[in-house]
Design a protein around this motif. Structure first.
Motif, PDB file in Angstrom:
ATOM      1  N   ASP A 106       0.795  -1.330  -0.114  1.00 14.89           N
ATOM      2  CA  ASP A 106       0.067   0.032  -0.007  1.00 14.89           C
ATOM      3  C   ASP A 106       0.982   1.179  -0.027  1.00 14.89           C
ATOM      4  O   ASP A 106       1.794   1.338   0.787  1.00 14.89           O
ATOM      5  N   VAL A 107       0.571   2.145  -0.942  1.00 19.15           N
ATOM      6  CA  VAL A 107       1.505   3.319  -1.183  1.00 19.15           C
ATOM      7  C   VAL A 107       0.623   4.572  -1.306  1.00 19.15           C
ATOM      8  O   VAL A 107      -0.344   4.319  -2.168  1.00 19.15           O
ATOM      9  N   ASP A 108       0.822   5.635  -0.582  1.00 20.06           N
ATOM     10  CA  ASP A 108       0.070   6.778  -0.904  1.00 20.06           C
ATOM     11  C   ASP A 108       0.887   7.791  -1.562  1.00 20.06           C
ATOM     12  O   ASP A 108       1.879   8.045  -1.314  1.00 20.06           O
ATOM     13  N   LEU A 109       0.177   8.356  -2.550  1.00 22.00           N
ATOM     14  CA  LEU A 109       0.988   9.451  -3.382  1.00 22.00           C
ATOM     15  C   LEU A 109       0.043  10.925  -3.306  1.00 22.00           C
ATOM     16  O   LEU A 109      -0.730  10.992  -3.785  1.00 22.00           O
ATOM     17  N   PRO A 110       0.666  11.782  -2.519  1.00 23.42           N
ATOM     18  CA  PRO A 110       0.110  13.041  -2.329  1.00 23.42           C
ATOM     19  C   PRO A 110      -0.116  13.851  -3.613  1.00 23.42           C
ATOM     20  O   PRO A 110       0.887  13.817  -4.256  1.00 23.42           O
TER      21      PRO A 110
END
Length: 105
Positions: free
Chosen positions: A6-10
């Motif tokens: 799981d990766v979040d890219l702002p």
């Protein structure tokens, strides 16, 4: 057993612009995988569902676009799970540039 990433890219694009850019750039995934890949994608609301088949395995992914964030969830099958750390690091470093680049000009 699949290994999740799981990766979040702002981002500061807003949801609709981020969706437009991701839709316009998803074809680039083919070139990011050594030897190429078969990339299938479809939108379900604000989530693009991916199946990336390469080297005898298929990676399933959901990329969910939010107003100021893109959440990426990948399921790495089999031995690919051993590379979860480096793959997550690459996504954090280059994922935003790859998916959210604007190619209109």
């Amino acid at each position: 057993m699949a290994q999740p990433i799981d990766v979040d890219l702002p981002h500061k694009l807003g949801k609709e612009e981020a969706k437009r850019r991701i839709g316009g750039n998803i074809h680039k995934l083919h070139d990011q995988i050594p030897g190429g890949a078969n990339v299938q994608s479809r939108w379900e609301g604000d989530t693009i569902k991916l199946a990336v088949a390469a080297m005898g395995d298929t990676i399933n992914a959901d990329i969910t676009v939010q107003e100021s964030n893109v959440h990426c969830h990948f399921e790495l099958p089999g031995l690919l799970g051993m590379f979860a750390g480096p793959i997550a690091a690459m996504l954090k470093a280059k994922g935003g540039d790859l998916l959210l680049e604007d190619k209109r000009s």
